[in-house]
Scaffold this active site. Structure first.
Site, PDB file in Angstrom:
ATOM      1  N   SER A 183       0.893  -1.563  -0.038  1.00 60.25           N
ATOM      2  CA  SER A 183       0.040  -0.138  -0.253  1.00 60.25           C
ATOM      3  C   SER A 183       0.735   1.337  -0.018  1.00 60.25           C
ATOM      4  O   SER A 183       2.330   1.516   0.542  1.00 60.25           O
ATOM      5  CB  SER A 183      -1.149  -0.039   1.362  1.00 60.25           C
ATOM      6  OG  SER A 183      -1.134   1.440   1.397  1.00 60.25           O
TER       7      SER A 183
ATOM      8  N   TYR B 266      -2.342  -1.483  11.230  1.00 55.74           N
ATOM      9  CA  TYR B 266      -2.287  -1.976   9.820  1.00 55.74           C
ATOM     10  C   TYR B 266      -1.010  -1.425   8.698  1.00 55.74           C
ATOM     11  O   TYR B 266      -0.696  -2.507   8.119  1.00 55.74           O
ATOM     12  CB  TYR B 266      -3.722  -1.124   8.923  1.00 55.74           C
ATOM     13  CG  TYR B 266      -3.738  -1.223   7.885  1.00 55.74           C
ATOM     14  CD1 TYR B 266      -3.967  -2.692   7.007  1.00 55.74           C
ATOM     15  CD2 TYR B 266      -3.617  -0.266   6.880  1.00 55.74           C
ATOM     16  CE1 TYR B 266      -3.920  -3.423   5.551  1.00 55.74           C
ATOM     17  CE2 TYR B 266      -3.681  -0.884   5.411  1.00 55.74           C
ATOM     18  CZ  TYR B 266      -3.978  -1.437   4.831  1.00 55.74           C
ATOM     19  OH  TYR B 266      -3.634  -1.688   3.958  1.00 55.74           O
TER      20      TYR B 266
ATOM     21  N   LYS C 290       1.961  -3.409   7.087  1.00 54.02           N
ATOM     22  CA  LYS C 290       2.035  -3.012   5.371  1.00 54.02           C
ATOM     23  C   LYS C 290       3.847  -3.570   5.950  1.00 54.02           C
ATOM     24  O   LYS C 290       4.394  -4.082   4.442  1.00 54.02           O
ATOM     25  CB  LYS C 290       1.847  -2.309   4.685  1.00 54.02           C
ATOM     26  CG  LYS C 290      -0.171  -2.986   4.549  1.00 54.02           C
ATOM     27  CD  LYS C 290      -0.065  -4.356   3.797  1.00 54.02           C
ATOM     28  CE  LYS C 290      -1.400  -4.450   3.607  1.00 54.02           C
ATOM     29  NZ  LYS C 290      -1.956  -5.985   3.085  1.00 54.02           N
TER      30      LYS C 290
HETATM   31  P1  NAD Z   1     -10.981  -6.723   0.966  1.00 52.19           P
HETATM   32  O1  NAD Z   1     -11.446  -6.780   2.286  1.00 52.19           O
HETATM   33  O2  NAD Z   1     -12.377  -7.115   0.290  1.00 52.19           O
HETATM   34  O3  NAD Z   1     -10.376  -8.690   0.717  1.00 52.19           O
HETATM   35  C1  NAD Z   1      -9.686  -9.402   1.720  1.00 52.19           C
HETATM   36  C2  NAD Z   1     -10.237 -10.328   2.026  1.00 52.19           C
HETATM   37  O4  NAD Z   1      -9.629 -11.926   2.402  1.00 52.19           O
HETATM   38  C3  NAD Z   1     -11.470 -10.573   2.027  1.00 52.19           C
HETATM   39  O5  NAD Z   1     -12.933 -11.126   1.450  1.00 52.19           O
HETATM   40  C4  NAD Z   1     -11.464 -11.151   3.636  1.00 52.19           C
HETATM   41  O6  NAD Z   1     -12.358 -12.253   4.011  1.00 52.19           O
HETATM   42  C5  NAD Z   1     -10.378 -12.505   3.047  1.00 52.19           C
HETATM   43  N1  NAD Z   1      -9.883 -12.707   4.257  1.00 52.19           N
HETATM   44  C6  NAD Z   1      -9.246 -11.656   5.301  1.00 52.19           C
HETATM   45  N2  NAD Z   1      -8.486 -12.571   6.143  1.00 52.19           N
HETATM   46  C7  NAD Z   1      -8.210 -14.002   5.656  1.00 52.19           C
HETATM   47  C8  NAD Z   1      -8.125 -15.457   6.398  1.00 52.19           C
HETATM   48  N3  NAD Z   1      -7.081 -15.081   7.408  1.00 52.19           N
HETATM   49  N4  NAD Z   1      -7.870 -16.173   5.999  1.00 52.19           N
HETATM   50  C9  NAD Z   1      -8.583 -15.898   4.685  1.00 52.19           C
HETATM   51  N5  NAD Z   1      -9.459 -14.838   4.219  1.00 52.19           N
HETATM   52  C10 NAD Z   1      -8.509 -13.588   4.621  1.00 52.19           C
HETATM   53  O7  NAD Z   1     -10.189  -6.028   0.866  1.00 52.19           O
HETATM   54  P2  NAD Z   1      -9.570  -5.511  -0.383  1.00 52.19           P
HETATM   55  O8  NAD Z   1     -10.253  -3.860  -0.420  1.00 52.19           O
HETATM   56  O9  NAD Z   1      -9.618  -6.756  -1.675  1.00 52.19           O
HETATM   57  O10 NAD Z   1      -7.889  -5.076  -0.540  1.00 52.19           O
HETATM   58  C11 NAD Z   1      -6.819  -6.600  -0.956  1.00 52.19           C
HETATM   59  C12 NAD Z   1      -5.383  -6.269  -0.072  1.00 52.19           C
HETATM   60  O11 NAD Z   1      -5.170  -5.343  -0.511  1.00 52.19           O
HETATM   61  C13 NAD Z   1      -5.399  -6.380   1.797  1.00 52.19           C
HETATM   62  O12 NAD Z   1      -4.133  -6.862   1.818  1.00 52.19           O
HETATM   63  C14 NAD Z   1      -4.964  -4.670   1.333  1.00 52.19           C
HETATM   64  O13 NAD Z   1      -4.457  -4.258   2.625  1.00 52.19           O
HETATM   65  C15 NAD Z   1      -4.602  -4.352   0.874  1.00 52.19           C
HETATM   66  N6  NAD Z   1      -5.019  -2.490  -0.660  1.00 52.19           N
HETATM   67  C16 NAD Z   1      -5.898  -2.565  -0.151  1.00 52.19           C
HETATM   68  C17 NAD Z   1      -6.296  -1.346   0.048  1.00 52.19           C
HETATM   69  C18 NAD Z   1      -7.851  -0.567  -0.742  1.00 52.19           C
HETATM   70  O14 NAD Z   1      -7.906   0.988  -0.429  1.00 52.19           O
HETATM   71  N7  NAD Z   1      -9.154  -1.490  -0.684  1.00 52.19           N
HETATM   72  C19 NAD Z   1      -6.132  -0.229  -0.583  1.00 52.19           C
HETATM   73  C20 NAD Z   1      -3.865  -0.992  -0.445  1.00 52.19           C
HETATM   74  C21 NAD Z   1      -3.386  -2.698   0.081  1.00 52.19           C
HETATM   75  C1  WQD Z   2      -9.426   9.783   0.827  1.00 49.10           C
HETATM   76  C2  WQD Z   2      -9.624  10.713   1.115  1.00 49.10           C
HETATM   77  C3  WQD Z   2     -10.055  11.825   3.538  1.00 49.10           C
HETATM   78  C4  WQD Z   2     -14.231   9.938   3.586  1.00 49.10           C
HETATM   79  C5  WQD Z   2      -6.980   4.926   2.979  1.00 49.10           C
HETATM   80  C6  WQD Z   2      -6.086   4.057   4.518  1.00 49.10           C
HETATM   81  C7  WQD Z   2      -4.861   3.730   3.124  1.00 49.10           C
HETATM   82  C8  WQD Z   2      -5.228   2.888   2.183  1.00 49.10           C
HETATM   83  C9  WQD Z   2      -6.271   3.412   1.294  1.00 49.10           C
HETATM   84  C10 WQD Z   2      -4.799   0.784   3.048  1.00 49.10           C
HETATM   85  C11 WQD Z   2      -9.001  11.390   2.331  1.00 49.10           C
HETATM   86  C12 WQD Z   2     -11.579  12.031   2.878  1.00 49.10           C
HETATM   87  C13 WQD Z   2     -12.853  10.148   3.567  1.00 49.10           C
HETATM   88  C14 WQD Z   2     -14.662  10.457   4.733  1.00 49.10           C
HETATM   89  C15 WQD Z   2     -13.481  11.935   2.891  1.00 49.10           C
HETATM   90  N1  WQD Z   2      -5.690   1.501   2.229  1.00 49.10           N
HETATM   91  N2  WQD Z   2     -12.329  11.453   3.500  1.00 49.10           N
HETATM   92  N3  WQD Z   2     -14.610  11.501   4.298  1.00 49.10           N
HETATM   93  O1  WQD Z   2      -7.325   7.705   4.284  1.00 49.10           O
HETATM   94  O2  WQD Z   2      -6.006   7.810   1.665  1.00 49.10           O
HETATM   95  O3  WQD Z   2      -6.126   5.645   3.076  1.00 49.10           O
HETATM   96  O4  WQD Z   2      -7.601   4.198   2.342  1.00 49.10           O
HETATM   97  O5  WQD Z   2      -3.808   0.451   2.307  1.00 49.10           O
HETATM   98  O6  WQD Z   2      -3.976   2.928   4.017  1.00 49.10           O
HETATM   99  O7  WQD Z   2      -6.009   4.582   5.221  1.00 49.10           O
HETATM  100  O8  WQD Z   2      -8.506   6.597   2.151  1.00 49.10           O
HETATM  101  O9  WQD Z   2     -10.942   6.884   1.478  1.00 49.10           O
HETATM  102  O10 WQD Z   2     -10.605   7.030   3.651  1.00 49.10           O
HETATM  103  O11 WQD Z   2     -10.164   8.864   2.194  1.00 49.10           O
HETATM  104  O12 WQD Z   2     -13.450  14.113   3.197  1.00 49.10           O
HETATM  105  O13 WQD Z   2     -16.371  10.312   4.569  1.00 49.10           O
HETATM  106  O14 WQD Z   2     -10.924  11.666   1.370  1.00 49.10           O
HETATM  107  O15 WQD Z   2      -9.787  13.094   4.446  1.00 49.10           O
HETATM  108  O16 WQD Z   2      -8.824  13.266   2.095  1.00 49.10           O
HETATM  109  P1  WQD Z   2      -7.068   7.605   2.602  1.00 49.10           P
HETATM  110  P2  WQD Z   2     -10.230   7.354   2.400  1.00 49.10           P
END
Ligand code: NAD
Ligand code: WQD
Length: 339
Positions: free
Chosen positions: A125, A150, A154
């Site tokens: 991330s 969290y 990562k």
């Molecule tokens: P998500 O929660 O939709 O998907 C994760 C999936 O993993 C879910 O289906 C959950 O049931 C499964 N899971 C969790 N723990 C498990 C376990 N112990 N055993 C088996 N299955 C398990 O999340 P996502 O948004 O699809 O994110 C996927 C990956 O990307 C994560 O590693 C997350 O940290 C990373 N990521 C997400 C974002 C974002 O904003 N969505 C941003 C950066 C990184």
């Molecule tokens: C985006 C922008 C908020 C909600 C988070 C995690 C990061 C990554 C992605 C996994 C910001 C603003 C949000 C609302 C708002 N995940 N906002 N009103 O904070 O960039 O990142 O998700 O790795 O680790 O921290 O994403 O979607 O929460 O916010 O004004 O109700 O929207 O302040 O500027 P963020 P976000």
């Protein structure tokens, strides 16, 4: 080629399963359904025409992980999405995050070593960069102190991969540092479905427009940015899914330059919160009920990717616009709510 996708019923995982199937791969999904539901399998099948193999598996259960790999000796690559991802929850329950995001990684990597599995893609991330010193952010930017358990998982996960790749004779790994994934598949069969009140901007916007939330709070308009609201790099989840196929093929075709590589996966374009709100209003032709409130503690001001390494070295580029993503997110929200 058989590819294991952990967390493949989740938001990014499900889109990646579809992208893999569209590129001709056989996919095995494991998930514990902690943040997803089993009907995503039907939805994947309705898009791609193929039902992926599926096993409900708790990756925190080391012996269950071992048994899984005993049964599936023909896996050619692993894309590891499964993790817990809510920043706020990680502050409340850090041990859940360290266990779920790190133990599971270690168990999978132990199996990779045991079975000499070479190709491993990890979901990292942009959160590892914290508040960057300069923009756009390149992969060479320093990793900053994590502001949440969290985020720390990562960073530690990347260190685990670096340490293992230093000594492993077989492992090749790519960490993809995602910026802010948004949007849904154009079929509106799969998308993001947060449990409870969304923490992230776009699901909060679509739920407000759908009448589930009364009002969107925009967290601050007094930042040092053009319109005062924070800037992020919003990437369409379908583009992000495709990046996994490209990264996997880099490993399968032995095109990687070292056995551990990192790529930023973003659009390279920063958009402010207010720009997102106004773009949503434009593409959906409706007013969104929002108000400006105080800053959210812990928010960084401005984050967007330098995508040169992903574009030139990985050979991947985002193709869809933020408007495409917002429109698809809205179509998905309407379908989920029966609007
Ligand atoms: P998500 O929660 O939709 O998907 C994760 C999936 O993993 C879910 O289906 C959950 O049931 C499964 N899971 C969790 N723990 C498990 C376990 N112990 N055993 C088996 N299955 C398990 O999340 P996502 O948004 O699809 O994110 C996927 C990956 O990307 C994560 O590693 C997350 O940290 C990373 N990521 C997400 C974002 C974002 O904003 N969505 C941003 C950066 C990184
Ligand atoms: C985006 C922008 C908020 C909600 C988070 C995690 C990061 C990554 C992605 C996994 C910001 C603003 C949000 C609302 C708002 N995940 N906002 N009103 O904070 O960039 O990142 O998700 O790795 O680790 O921290 O994403 O979607 O929460 O916010 O004004 O109700 O929207 O302040 O500027 P963020 P976000």
């Amino acid at each position: 080629m058989k590819i294991l996708v952990t967390g493949g019923l989740g938001y990014i995982g499900s889109h990646t399963v579809v992208a893999l199937q569209n590129s001709g791969y056989d996919v095995v999904v494991v998930d514990n359904l902690s943040n997803s539901s089993i009907d995503v399998l039907d939805r994947i099948e309705s898009i791609s025409g193929t039902r992926p193999q599926y096993q409900e598996l708790e990756l925190r259960d080391k012996s269950a992980v071992t048994s899984f790999f005993e049964k599936h000796k023909d896996i050619n690559g692993i894309i590891h999405f499964a993790a817990s991802k809510a920043v706020g929850e990680s502050l409340e329950n850090p041990l859940l995050y360290y266990e779920n995001n790190l133990n599971t990684l270690v168990y999978l990597l132990q199996e990779c070593e045991k079975h000499k599995l070479a190709n491993f893609i990890f979901s990292s991330s942009c959160t590892v960069y914290g508040e960057p010193d300069s923009l756009p952010i390149t992969e060479a930017a320093p990793v900053k102190n994590a502001t949440s358990p969290y985020g720390n998982t990562k960073q530690i996960a990347e260190e685990i991969l670096v340490d293992l790749c230093r000594v492993s004779e077989t492992l090749n790994s790519i960490a993809l540092r995602y910026f802010n994934p948004i949007g849904a598949h154009k079929s509106a069969e799969i998308g993001e479905l947060p449990k409870g009140a969304p923490q992230n901007l776009v699901p909060f916007i679509t739920q407000t427009a759908a009448g589930i939330r009364e009002q969107l709070s925009v967290f601050g308009d007094d930042y040092d940015t053009e319109d005062g609201s924070c800037i992020r790099d919003y990437i369409h989840v379908v583009d992000l899914a495709n990046a996994h196929v490209v990264a996997l093929e880099r490993l399968l075709n032995k095109k990687n330059k070292s056995n551990y590589e990192v790529f930023n996966i973003g659009t390279g374009r920063g958009s402010s919160v207010l720009e997102v709100v106004h773009a949503f209003e434009k593409v959906t032709d409706q007013k969104l009920n929002y108000k400006i409130v105080d800053r959210r503690p812990g928010d960084v001001v401005s984050v967007y990717a330098d995508t040169n390494k992903a574009n030139n070295e990985l050979g991947w580029k985002s193709e869809k616009t933020m408007e495409d993503a917002l429109e698809s997110a809205w179509e998905w929200e309407k379908k989920v709510r029966g609007i």
